[in-house]
Write an enzyme that holds these catalytic residues in place. Structure first.
Site, PDB file in Angstrom:
ATOM      1  N   GLY A 113       0.905  -0.767   0.418  1.00 54.88           N
ATOM      2  CA  GLY A 113      -0.562  -0.112   0.012  1.00 54.88           C
ATOM      3  C   GLY A 113       0.964   1.289   0.025  1.00 54.88           C
TER       4      GLY A 113
ATOM      5  CG  ASP B  40       1.990  -0.721  10.341  1.00 54.59           C
ATOM      6  OD1 ASP B  40       1.194  -0.856   9.880  1.00 54.59           O
ATOM      7  OD2 ASP B  40       3.181  -0.567   9.306  1.00 54.59           O
TER       8      ASP B  40
HETATM    9  C1  S3P Z   1       3.199   3.892   6.427  1.00 51.54           C
HETATM   10  C2  S3P Z   1       1.855   4.568   6.354  1.00 51.54           C
HETATM   11  C3  S3P Z   1       0.969   3.461   7.681  1.00 51.54           C
HETATM   12  C4  S3P Z   1       1.292   1.881   8.014  1.00 51.54           C
HETATM   13  C5  S3P Z   1       2.389   1.685   6.537  1.00 51.54           C
HETATM   14  C6  S3P Z   1       3.409   2.131   6.057  1.00 51.54           C
HETATM   15  C7  S3P Z   1       3.995   4.105   5.536  1.00 51.54           C
HETATM   16  O1  S3P Z   1      -0.239   3.346   6.637  1.00 51.54           O
HETATM   17  O2  S3P Z   1       0.144   1.726   8.327  1.00 51.54           O
HETATM   18  O3  S3P Z   1       2.795   0.360   7.248  1.00 51.54           O
HETATM   19  O4  S3P Z   1       4.704   4.319   5.186  1.00 51.54           O
HETATM   20  O5  S3P Z   1       3.745   5.670   5.286  1.00 51.54           O
HETATM   21  P1  S3P Z   1      -0.993   4.472   6.673  1.00 51.54           P
HETATM   22  O6  S3P Z   1      -0.805   6.064   5.991  1.00 51.54           O
HETATM   23  O7  S3P Z   1      -2.461   3.650   6.253  1.00 51.54           O
HETATM   24  O8  S3P Z   1      -1.641   4.613   7.778  1.00 51.54           O
END
Ligand code: S3P
Length: 443
Positions: free
Chosen positions: A93, A318
Site C-alpha cells: 500500500g 502496524d
Molecule cells: C506507512 C504508513 C501507515 C502504515 C504503513 C506504512 C508509511 O499506513 O500502516 O505500514 O510508510 O507511510 P497509513 O498511512 O495507511 O496509516
C-alpha cells in the site's frame, strides 16, 4: 509453518531488517534527486523491491551494490519518464499510494496494479486530493486498483486537511506538491510518521512544520532542486516488535535488537508495553542518518492489561496484532481504542487479529472501533491454525503467539513475511536455539 514453545528462554543480540517506510522513501527521493544517492541498510523485502522496480521503470538508474547497499541515479524533480508497462506494486500500500503522488505531478500515463490484497484496498484517499492537483484517475469500483493515472502537466499546489490520520496520504500530497509551483500545505489533526518531511529536508527541500499538540501543519515549497544525499536506514521498529514481544512472553528470555529506529512517531508500542509492566530498556541511544536509534533489550515480564488511547494509534498502527498477542498473556483487560484504520490494512486486521486470538483459544471482542482482550496472566492455550489473509504482520504475530502459548500454533501461509521481514523464522530460531518455528506436518 508452525511455532511451538522452545523449552527455554529466547536469548541473544540480533539485527532486524531496515525500516520499510524509510526504505521506500529513500528510493523515491533518490529517483527525484539530481546526482547519485547511496542507501545503506535498505530493506530488501518484496514491498521495497517493488518500489525499486517502479523507480527503474520511471527512468531512474537503480543498482544493488551489496546487501542493503543500493545506488540510485535520479532524474530531478519533474524528470520521471512514462513507464513502458504496468507498474505492479505487489502487496504494498505504501508503494502504491506514494507512487500515485509521484505520478500525479508528472505529465505521463501509467497504470498501477497489485496482488489481491492490494487490489482490495481503498485508493480514493489519495486519488481524491491528487485529482485536485490536476491528475486524472480511472479505477475499478470503489476507486481500487488497477488504476490508470494521467499526471498533471501543470500541477496545482494543494491546501489539504487529512480526513484520516495517514502518513501515506500526507506523503502522496507532498510528493505531488514537489512538482507544483507554490506552497503545498497539509494539515493533519493527528501527527503521523514524518519520514517524508525529514527526507525532503535531507534532500534540500524547504519544509516548515508547525506543531500544536497532536495537530501538525506542513508546508512545502514546490519545485525545489533535490540533491542526492546519503541515506542510512535504521532497523524497523515495526519488525523489532516481534522478537521483543516474544522475549517478553517466553519465560527466561532476554533479547537485544540493535540499532532500532526510535522516531517518536513510531514508538507507541514500546510506550504501551512499558505501561503494561514490560522490562524494555534502551541503550546506546544515538542519532544515525538523521533518525534517533538505540539498542532495545526486552526481558521476560509479567504484564498487566491497560487502556491504549486512540490518539496513540498513528504511532503504533502496524503493531496492534502483536500487542493483542501480548495482551492475551497479561493479567486483566487491555482495551485498544480507535482502531478503525486497521480494517483497511493488508487484511482487515481487526477481524484477522480476533481470528488469530480465537485460533489460539483466546477470546477477544471488537466494540465499535475498539479491540478488547482479557487475560489472566497465564499463557494462551494455543493449538489452532491461523489464516494469514495475505498479511505479513498477522503471520509473524501468530508465530510469536505459538512460541509463547502452551501448545504450538500453525499458520497457513508464511510467504508474505518476505514483504517486510526476510529471514524472520531463521532469526527467531537463532534466538530460541532450535527449530521452534518449523514446517508444519501435512494435515
Ligand atoms: C506507512 C504508513 C501507515 C502504515 C504503513 C506504512 C508509511 O499506513 O500502516 O505500514 O510508510 O507511510 P497509513 O498511512 O495507511 O496509516
Amino acid at each position: 509453518m508452525r511455532a511451538g514453545p522452545p523449552g527455554r528462554g529466547l536469548s541473544g543480540r540480533v539485527s532486524v531488517p531496515g525500516d520499510k517506510s524509510i526504505s521506500h522513501r529513500a528510493l523515491m527521493f533518490g529517483a527525484l534527486a539530481v546526482g547519485t544517492t547511496e542507501i545503506t541498510g535498505l530493506l530488501e523485502g518484496e514491498d521495497v523491491l517493488r518500489t525499486a522496480a517502479a523507480m527503474r521503470a520511471l527512468g531512474a538508474e537503480v543498482e544493488r551494490v551489496a546487501p542493503g547497499h543500493w545506488r540510485v541515479a535520479g532524474r530531478g524533480v519533474g524528470g520521471l519518464v512514462e513507464p513502458a508497462d504496468v507498474l505492479d506494486m505487489g502487496n504494498s500500500g505504501t508503494a502504491a499510494r506514494l507512487i500515485c503522488g509521484l505520478l500525479a505531478g508528472h505529465p505521463l500515463f501509467a497504470v498501477l496494479t497489485g496482488d489481491a490484497s492490494l487490489r482490495g484496498r481503498p485508493m480514493r484517499r489519495v486519488t481524491e486530493p491528487l485529482s485536485a492537483v490536476g491528475a486524472r484517475f480511472t479505477g475499478r469500483a470503489g476507486g481500487r486498483l488497477p488504476l490508470a493515472v494521467e499526471g498533471a502537466a501543470e500541477p496545482v499546489p494543494l491546501d489539504y486537511v487529512l480526513p484520516v490520520p495517514s502518513a501515506q496520504v500526507k506523503s502522496a500530497v507532498l510528493l505531488a506538491g514537489l512538482c507544483a509551483r507554490g506552497i503545498t500545505r497539509v494539515e493533519e489533526p493527528e501527527a503521523t510518521r514524518d519520514h517524508t518531511e525529514n527526507m525532503l529536508r535531507h534532500f534540500g527541500a524547504v519544509v516548515r512544520v508547525e506543531a500544536e499538540g497532536h495537530r501538525r501543519v506542513i508546508e512545502l515549497e514546490g519545485q525545489p532542486e533535490l540533491r542526492a544525499a546519503p541515506v542510512v536506514v535504521p532497523a524497523d521498529p515495526s519488525s523489532a516488535a516481534f522478537p521483543l514481544v516474544a522475549a517478553l512472553l517466553v519465560p527466561g528470555s532476554a533479547v537485544t535488537v540493535e540499532g532500532v529506529g526510535l522516531n517518536p512517531l513510531r514508538t507507541g508500542l514500546f510506550a504501551t508495553l512499558r505501561e503494561m509492566g514490560a522490562d524494555l530498556a534502551v541503550s546506546n541511544a544515538r542519532v544515525e542518518g538523521g533518525e534517533s536509534v538505540g539498542d532495545l533489550t526486552a526481558t521476560f515480564s509479567a504484564l498487566r492489561g491497560v487502556e491504549v488511547p486512540p490518539g496513540r494509534a498513528p504511532s503504533m498502527i502496524d503493531e496492534y496484532p502483536v500487542l493483542a498477542v501480548a495482551a492475551a498473556f497479561a493479567r486483566g483487560t487491555t482495551r485498544m481504542r480507535g482502531l478503525g484504520e486497521l480494517r483497511v490494512k493488508e487484511s482487515d486486521r481487526l477481524a484477522a487479529t480476533v481470528a488469530l486470538l480465537a485460533a489460539a483459544g483466546v477470546t477477544a471482542v471488537v466494540e465499535g472501533d475498539d479491540l478488547v482482550v482479557t487475560g489472566d496472566g497465564s499463557p494462551a492455550p494455543g493449538g489452532g491454525t491461523v489464516a494469514t489473509q495475505m498479511d505479513h504482520r498477522i503471520a509473524m504475530s501468530a508465530l510469536v503467539m505459538g512460541l509463547a502459548a502452551a501448545r504450538p500454533v500453525a499458520v497457513d501461509d508464511t510467504g508474505f513475511i518476505d514483504t517486510s521481514f526476510p529471514g524472520f523464522a531463521a532469526m527467531m530460531n537463532g534466538l530460541a536455539g532450535g527449530d521452534a518455528i518449523a514446517p508444519a506436518a501435512a494435515p
